[in-house]
Design an enzyme around this catalytic site. Structure first.
Site, PDB file in Angstrom:
ATOM      1  N   ASP A   1       2.397   4.469   2.806  1.00  0.00           N
ATOM      2  CA  ASP A   1       1.598   3.301   2.418  1.00  0.00           C
ATOM      3  C   ASP A   1       2.561   2.188   1.985  1.00  0.00           C
ATOM      4  OD1 ASP A   1      -1.607   2.984   1.271  1.00  0.00           O
ATOM      5  OD2 ASP A   1      -0.109   1.494   0.670  1.00  0.00           O
TER       6      ASP A   1
ATOM      7  N   HIS B   1      -8.633   6.813   7.309  1.00  0.00           N
ATOM      8  CA  HIS B   1      -7.312   7.241   6.848  1.00  0.00           C
ATOM      9  C   HIS B   1      -7.476   8.096   5.596  1.00  0.00           C
ATOM     10  CE1 HIS B   1      -8.240   3.284   5.125  1.00  0.00           C
ATOM     11  NE2 HIS B   1      -7.602   3.683   4.024  1.00  0.00           N
TER      12      HIS B   1
ATOM     13  N   GLY C   1     -14.090   0.508  -1.924  1.00  0.00           N
ATOM     14  CA  GLY C   1     -12.794  -0.182  -1.869  1.00  0.00           C
ATOM     15  C   GLY C   1     -12.057   0.004  -0.560  1.00  0.00           C
TER      16      GLY C   1
ATOM     17  N   HIS D   1      -5.540   9.161   2.259  1.00  0.00           N
ATOM     18  CA  HIS D   1      -4.418   8.922   1.356  1.00  0.00           C
ATOM     19  C   HIS D   1      -3.926  10.287   0.882  1.00  0.00           C
ATOM     20  CE1 HIS D   1      -5.251   4.538   0.532  1.00  0.00           C
ATOM     21  NE2 HIS D   1      -6.460   4.905   0.889  1.00  0.00           N
TER      22      HIS D   1
ATOM     23  N   ASN E   1     -11.432   6.583   1.172  1.00  0.00           N
ATOM     24  CA  ASN E   1     -12.386   5.544   0.800  1.00  0.00           C
ATOM     25  C   ASN E   1     -13.294   5.259   1.991  1.00  0.00           C
ATOM     26  OD1 ASN E   1     -11.367   5.121  -1.835  1.00  0.00           O
ATOM     27  ND2 ASN E   1      -9.669   3.928  -0.991  1.00  0.00           N
TER      28      ASN E   1
HETATM   29  P1  AMP Z   1      -8.116   1.649   1.671  1.00  0.00           P
HETATM   30  O1  AMP Z   1      -8.394   0.833   0.464  1.00  0.00           O
HETATM   31  O2  AMP Z   1      -8.525   3.092   1.487  1.00  0.00           O
HETATM   32  O3  AMP Z   1      -8.683   1.039   2.936  1.00  0.00           O
HETATM   33  O4  AMP Z   1      -6.555   1.706   1.813  1.00  0.00           O
HETATM   34  C1  AMP Z   1      -5.822   0.966   2.724  1.00  0.00           C
HETATM   35  C2  AMP Z   1      -4.370   1.223   2.440  1.00  0.00           C
HETATM   36  O5  AMP Z   1      -3.617   0.797   3.545  1.00  0.00           O
HETATM   37  C3  AMP Z   1      -3.846   0.494   1.207  1.00  0.00           C
HETATM   38  O6  AMP Z   1      -3.326   1.456   0.277  1.00  0.00           O
HETATM   39  C4  AMP Z   1      -2.754  -0.415   1.775  1.00  0.00           C
HETATM   40  O7  AMP Z   1      -1.645  -0.523   0.915  1.00  0.00           O
HETATM   41  C5  AMP Z   1      -2.406   0.292   3.076  1.00  0.00           C
HETATM   42  N1  AMP Z   1      -1.897  -0.569   4.129  1.00  0.00           N
HETATM   43  C6  AMP Z   1      -2.482  -1.677   4.635  1.00  0.00           C
HETATM   44  N2  AMP Z   1      -1.739  -2.202   5.624  1.00  0.00           N
HETATM   45  C7  AMP Z   1      -0.663  -1.389   5.764  1.00  0.00           C
HETATM   46  C8  AMP Z   1       0.477  -1.398   6.623  1.00  0.00           C
HETATM   47  N3  AMP Z   1       0.668  -2.348   7.544  1.00  0.00           N
HETATM   48  N4  AMP Z   1       1.387  -0.403   6.476  1.00  0.00           N
HETATM   49  C9  AMP Z   1       1.224   0.561   5.539  1.00  0.00           C
HETATM   50  N5  AMP Z   1       0.159   0.621   4.704  1.00  0.00           N
HETATM   51  C10 AMP Z   1      -0.766  -0.343   4.810  1.00  0.00           C
END
Ligand code: AMP
Length: 112
Positions: free
Chosen positions: A31, A100, A93, A102, A87
């Site tokens: 991330d 994805h 959020g 986490h 999420n």
């Molecule tokens: P969510 O809130 O569950 O949709 O989490 C999305 C996650 O994607 C967040 O923790 C961001 O920091 C991460 N994220 C978004 N764009 C990128 C990227 N280009 N590379 C790596 N992580 C990303």
């Protein structure tokens, strides 16, 4: 591939990411804004918005993803355990609408 989806673009190699694992079905990468010492994202290579849009055709992909998580955790020395978060929807959020998982871990992981 969904052309305006950032995780589809990462899967396609159009956007750089710190990739740590990939196979035919899934990709894992760090991330970019880590919330723990280890914070990985595991994504299906095929675009799926979130858990709400899963179908029975995705069952094998989901099972495969679940089985990859402990392997990824071990590879990152999370021998004491790890946390997973998915999420689903704006109310939870979700910022990136490509499914994805986490994977979080490390010594300062706060309690829920
Ligand atoms: P969510 O809130 O569950 O949709 O989490 C999305 C996650 O994607 C967040 O923790 C961001 O920091 C991460 N994220 C978004 N764009 C990128 C990227 N280009 N590379 C790596 N992580 C990303």
């Amino acid at each position: 591939m969904k052309s305006d989806c950032v995780f589809c673009q990462i899967v396609a190699g159009e956007i750089a990411a710190d990739r740590v694992y990939e196979d035919q079905h899934v990709l894992a990468f760090h991330d970019r804004s880590p919330k723990a010492e280890v914070h990985l994202l595991l994504v299906p290579k095929r675009h799926i918005d979130n858990l709400d849009t899963l179908t029975p055709a995705d069952d094998d992909l989901i099972a495969h993803s679940m089985r990859m998580l402990p392997r990824l955790a071990r590879k990152h020395s999370l021998d004491d355990g790890f946390r997973t978060v998915i999420n689903t929807g704006v109310g939870a959020g979700q910022e990136v609408f490509h499914l994805h998982i986490h994977l979080l871990g490390g010594p300062t992981l706060p309690g829920l």
